[in-house]
Design a protein around this motif. Sequence first.
Motif, PDB file in Angstrom:
ATOM      1  N   THR A  64       0.842  -1.188   0.000  1.00  0.00           N
ATOM      2  CA  THR A  64       0.000   0.000   0.000  1.00  0.00           C
ATOM      3  C   THR A  64       0.882   1.244   0.000  1.00  0.00           C
ATOM      4  O   THR A  64       1.788   1.372   0.825  1.00  0.00           O
ATOM      5  N   TYR A  65       0.607   2.122  -0.937  1.00  0.00           N
ATOM      6  CA  TYR A  65       1.342   3.382  -1.046  1.00  0.00           C
ATOM      7  C   TYR A  65       0.371   4.525  -0.781  1.00  0.00           C
ATOM      8  O   TYR A  65      -0.544   4.758  -1.573  1.00  0.00           O
ATOM      9  N   HIS A  66       0.569   5.200   0.335  1.00  0.00           N
ATOM     10  CA  HIS A  66      -0.210   6.397   0.635  1.00  0.00           C
ATOM     11  C   HIS A  66       0.463   7.563  -0.069  1.00  0.00           C
ATOM     12  O   HIS A  66       1.664   7.790   0.116  1.00  0.00           O
ATOM     13  N   ILE A  67      -0.293   8.269  -0.876  1.00  0.00           N
ATOM     14  CA  ILE A  67       0.262   9.340  -1.702  1.00  0.00           C
ATOM     15  C   ILE A  67      -0.284  10.671  -1.189  1.00  0.00           C
ATOM     16  O   ILE A  67      -1.467  10.971  -1.355  1.00  0.00           O
ATOM     17  N   ASN A  68       0.574  11.421  -0.533  1.00  0.00           N
ATOM     18  CA  ASN A  68       0.135  12.624   0.161  1.00  0.00           C
ATOM     19  C   ASN A  68      -0.997  12.263   1.128  1.00  0.00           C
ATOM     20  O   ASN A  68      -1.156  11.097   1.506  1.00  0.00           O
ATOM     21  N   TYR A  69      -1.739  13.250   1.561  1.00  0.00           N
ATOM     22  CA  TYR A  69      -2.765  12.968   2.569  1.00  0.00           C
ATOM     23  C   TYR A  69      -4.000  13.796   2.256  1.00  0.00           C
ATOM     24  O   TYR A  69      -3.942  15.034   2.286  1.00  0.00           O
ATOM     25  N   GLY A  70      -5.080  13.112   1.952  1.00  0.00           N
ATOM     26  CA  GLY A  70      -6.336  13.811   1.690  1.00  0.00           C
ATOM     27  C   GLY A  70      -7.269  13.700   2.875  1.00  0.00           C
ATOM     28  O   GLY A  70      -7.748  14.704   3.403  1.00  0.00           O
ATOM     29  N   ALA A  71      -7.505  12.463   3.311  1.00  0.00           N
ATOM     30  CA  ALA A  71      -8.418  12.217   4.425  1.00  0.00           C
ATOM     31  C   ALA A  71      -8.100  10.850   5.016  1.00  0.00           C
ATOM     32  O   ALA A  71      -7.618   9.954   4.321  1.00  0.00           O
ATOM     33  N   SER A  72      -8.388  10.710   6.313  1.00  0.00           N
ATOM     34  CA  SER A  72      -8.183   9.415   6.963  1.00  0.00           C
ATOM     35  C   SER A  72      -9.328   8.480   6.601  1.00  0.00           C
ATOM     36  O   SER A  72     -10.397   8.916   6.154  1.00  0.00           O
ATOM     37  N   MET A  73      -9.125   7.196   6.819  1.00  0.00           N
ATOM     38  CA  MET A  73     -10.222   6.249   6.583  1.00  0.00           C
ATOM     39  C   MET A  73     -11.365   6.504   7.565  1.00  0.00           C
ATOM     40  O   MET A  73     -12.522   6.261   7.238  1.00  0.00           O
ATOM     41  N   GLU A  74     -11.060   7.008   8.759  1.00  0.00           N
ATOM     42  CA  GLU A  74     -12.136   7.364   9.695  1.00  0.00           C
ATOM     43  C   GLU A  74     -12.992   8.476   9.104  1.00  0.00           C
ATOM     44  O   GLU A  74     -14.223   8.437   9.178  1.00  0.00           O
ATOM     45  N   ASP A  75     -12.333   9.485   8.497  1.00  0.00           N
ATOM     46  CA  ASP A  75     -13.095  10.555   7.828  1.00  0.00           C
ATOM     47  C   ASP A  75     -13.969   9.962   6.730  1.00  0.00           C
ATOM     48  O   ASP A  75     -15.126  10.360   6.563  1.00  0.00           O
ATOM     49  N   VAL A  76     -13.391   9.036   5.964  1.00  0.00           N
ATOM     50  CA  VAL A  76     -14.129   8.421   4.855  1.00  0.00           C
ATOM     51  C   VAL A  76     -15.370   7.699   5.391  1.00  0.00           C
ATOM     52  O   VAL A  76     -16.474   7.848   4.864  1.00  0.00           O
ATOM     53  N   LYS A  77     -15.190   6.945   6.491  1.00  0.00           N
ATOM     54  CA  LYS A  77     -16.310   6.163   7.026  1.00  0.00           C
ATOM     55  C   LYS A  77     -17.391   7.052   7.632  1.00  0.00           C
ATOM     56  O   LYS A  77     -18.567   6.722   7.599  1.00  0.00           O
ATOM     57  N   ASN A  78     -16.958   8.216   8.129  1.00  0.00           N
ATOM     58  CA  ASN A  78     -17.933   9.136   8.727  1.00  0.00           C
ATOM     59  C   ASN A  78     -18.569  10.064   7.707  1.00  0.00           C
ATOM     60  O   ASN A  78     -19.320  10.957   8.064  1.00  0.00           O
ATOM     61  N   GLY A  79     -18.203   9.857   6.448  1.00  0.00           N
ATOM     62  CA  GLY A  79     -18.818  10.640   5.364  1.00  0.00           C
ATOM     63  C   GLY A  79     -18.387  12.071   5.365  1.00  0.00           C
ATOM     64  O   GLY A  79     -19.066  12.910   4.815  1.00  0.00           O
TER      65      GLY A  79
END
Lengths: 79, 79
Positions: A64-79
């Motif tokens: 897995t390659y994280h490329i810069n940082y947009g949002a955490s998976m927690e943010d994704v799950k919380n919409g």
Amino acid sequence: MTKAVFYHAGCEVCVDAEKMILDYFDRSKVDLEVVHFGEDPSRIREAEAAGVKSVPALVVNGQTYHINYGASMEDVKNG
Amino acid sequence: MTKAVFYHAGCEVCVDAEKMILDYFDRSKVDLEVVHFGEDPSRIREAEAAGVKSVPALVVNGQTYHINYGASMEDVKNG
């Protein structure tokens, strides 16, 4: 052909990274799938199992390659 | 031809990211230079000016993509 999955959530950082990957990856070597969690939240579990902690992220050959940082998976799950 | 520079410092995370990029970037579109700060510390200033905060990082079309996290630029400068 190597399978790669680019996971994102539509954020600005994600869109920029997606463009770079679509533009410059060698599609004769890489079968690239783009997954937008907003459109397909059912893929969140698979991404987390692959080690995705934030988006945008690219999973290729089990790495897995994280490329810069947009949002955490927690943010994704919380919409 | 797009010019891209991959900056790293020889760390394990760096080596893995370098291999992925060398394997899968479309070299018919991208002129890819690899810079190892341990071998060429004179390039540190240029990288920081381009927005490189940590290694490994890829700079392409004026955008900096930090790929996972190996070491900060402070770590790099302190050897």
